[in-house]
Design a protein around this motif. Sequence first.
Motif, PDB file in Angstrom:
ATOM      1  N   VAL A   8      33.277  48.975  42.951  1.00 13.77           N
ATOM      2  CA  VAL A   8      33.311  47.513  42.940  1.00 13.77           C
ATOM      3  C   VAL A   8      32.811  47.034  44.292  1.00 13.77           C
ATOM      4  O   VAL A   8      33.163  47.602  45.329  1.00 13.77           O
ATOM      5  N   GLY A  10      32.430  43.327  46.372  1.00  8.05           N
ATOM      6  CA  GLY A  10      32.625  41.885  46.415  1.00  8.05           C
ATOM      7  C   GLY A  10      31.431  41.204  47.056  1.00  8.05           C
ATOM      8  O   GLY A  10      30.823  41.733  47.988  1.00  8.05           O
ATOM      9  N   ILE A  40      32.019  39.777  37.767  1.00  6.32           N
ATOM     10  CA  ILE A  40      33.225  38.981  37.514  1.00  6.32           C
ATOM     11  C   ILE A  40      33.191  37.834  38.505  1.00  6.32           C
ATOM     12  O   ILE A  40      33.154  38.045  39.721  1.00  6.32           O
ATOM     13  N   LYS A  41      33.159  36.626  37.989  1.00  9.02           N
ATOM     14  CA  LYS A  41      33.120  35.402  38.805  1.00  9.02           C
ATOM     15  C   LYS A  41      34.513  34.800  38.822  1.00  9.02           C
ATOM     16  O   LYS A  41      35.081  34.515  37.784  1.00  9.02           O
ATOM     17  N   HIS A  42      35.070  34.622  40.004  1.00  5.59           N
ATOM     18  CA  HIS A  42      36.392  34.024  40.131  1.00  5.59           C
ATOM     19  C   HIS A  42      36.248  32.521  40.336  1.00  5.59           C
ATOM     20  O   HIS A  42      35.375  32.065  41.062  1.00  5.59           O
ATOM     21  N   LEU A  87      43.018  42.187  39.352  1.00  3.08           N
ATOM     22  CA  LEU A  87      41.675  42.753  39.356  1.00  3.08           C
ATOM     23  C   LEU A  87      41.592  43.936  38.396  1.00  3.08           C
ATOM     24  O   LEU A  87      40.622  44.064  37.645  1.00  3.08           O
ATOM     25  N   GLN A  90      41.246  42.625  34.943  1.00  2.61           N
ATOM     26  CA  GLN A  90      39.900  42.082  34.734  1.00  2.61           C
ATOM     27  C   GLN A  90      38.913  43.216  34.483  1.00  2.61           C
ATOM     28  O   GLN A  90      38.123  43.181  33.536  1.00  2.61           O
ATOM     29  N   LEU A 102      31.877  41.398  42.302  1.00  2.00           N
ATOM     30  CA  LEU A 102      32.886  40.345  42.244  1.00  2.00           C
ATOM     31  C   LEU A 102      32.390  39.159  43.046  1.00  2.00           C
ATOM     32  O   LEU A 102      32.183  39.288  44.256  1.00  2.00           O
ATOM     33  N   HIS A 105      35.860  36.564  44.978  1.00  2.00           N
ATOM     34  CA  HIS A 105      37.156  37.235  45.119  1.00  2.00           C
ATOM     35  C   HIS A 105      37.374  37.633  46.581  1.00  2.00           C
ATOM     36  O   HIS A 105      37.696  38.768  46.893  1.00  2.00           O
ATOM     37  N   GLN A 108      40.282  39.921  47.837  1.00  5.93           N
ATOM     38  CA  GLN A 108      40.496  41.265  47.282  1.00  5.93           C
ATOM     39  C   GLN A 108      40.189  42.334  48.336  1.00  5.93           C
ATOM     40  O   GLN A 108      39.201  42.225  49.064  1.00  5.93           O
ATOM     41  N   LYS A 112      32.949  44.519  50.677  1.00  4.12           N
ATOM     42  CA  LYS A 112      32.312  43.232  50.404  1.00  4.12           C
ATOM     43  C   LYS A 112      31.013  43.076  51.188  1.00  4.12           C
ATOM     44  O   LYS A 112      30.874  43.594  52.290  1.00  4.12           O
TER      45      LYS A 112
END
Length: 174
Positions: A8, A10, A40-42, A87, A90, A102, A105, A108, A112
């Motif tokens: 993942v 970010g 995944i869009k927060h 998370l 999701q 992500l 997020h 998280q 990133k």
Amino acid sequence: MSANHSIVLGICGTSGSGKTTLLEAVLPKLREAGLVVSVIKHSHHDLQLDAPGKDSFRHRQAGACEVMVVSPHRFGLFAETAAELTLDQQLSRLSPCDLVLLEGHKAQPVPKLEIYRTALGKPPLFASDPSIIAVASDVALNAPCPVLDLNHPEAVARFIVGWLARRKAAAPRA
């Protein structure tokens, strides 16, 4: 992270920094590199994804906990939740893929890529977030991580592909 999605990344930054715009430019490059990528869009706002009067809306209003709308080309799943999904929850709802990006997020604890624009007048996040592995910016920065040119999505995509390859190579074999 979920067993299906252990890798993942970010994509974080302050509002208006261009996260979505950069993703729009980078996603085709990642696909060209042979990767299957999910996003995944927060959102901090309440989402209303179907419209009043539509069958899916009426089914939810009548009490269905989940409603799936299916066509020959895509599907959507509408679900009522008592609380925001974690998370892991999701990620467990996504199909297996090479990478999950992500967007939004920023709290998280995952690696990133920060999007930073000086014109917004806000301090960069990398100064206080050790999970930021790179910054895509419109100016040269003195950062403790790689700084990528925000105006060259090809370079950002190459960075992500290389980072992902290193993560996969370092992952324990099942």
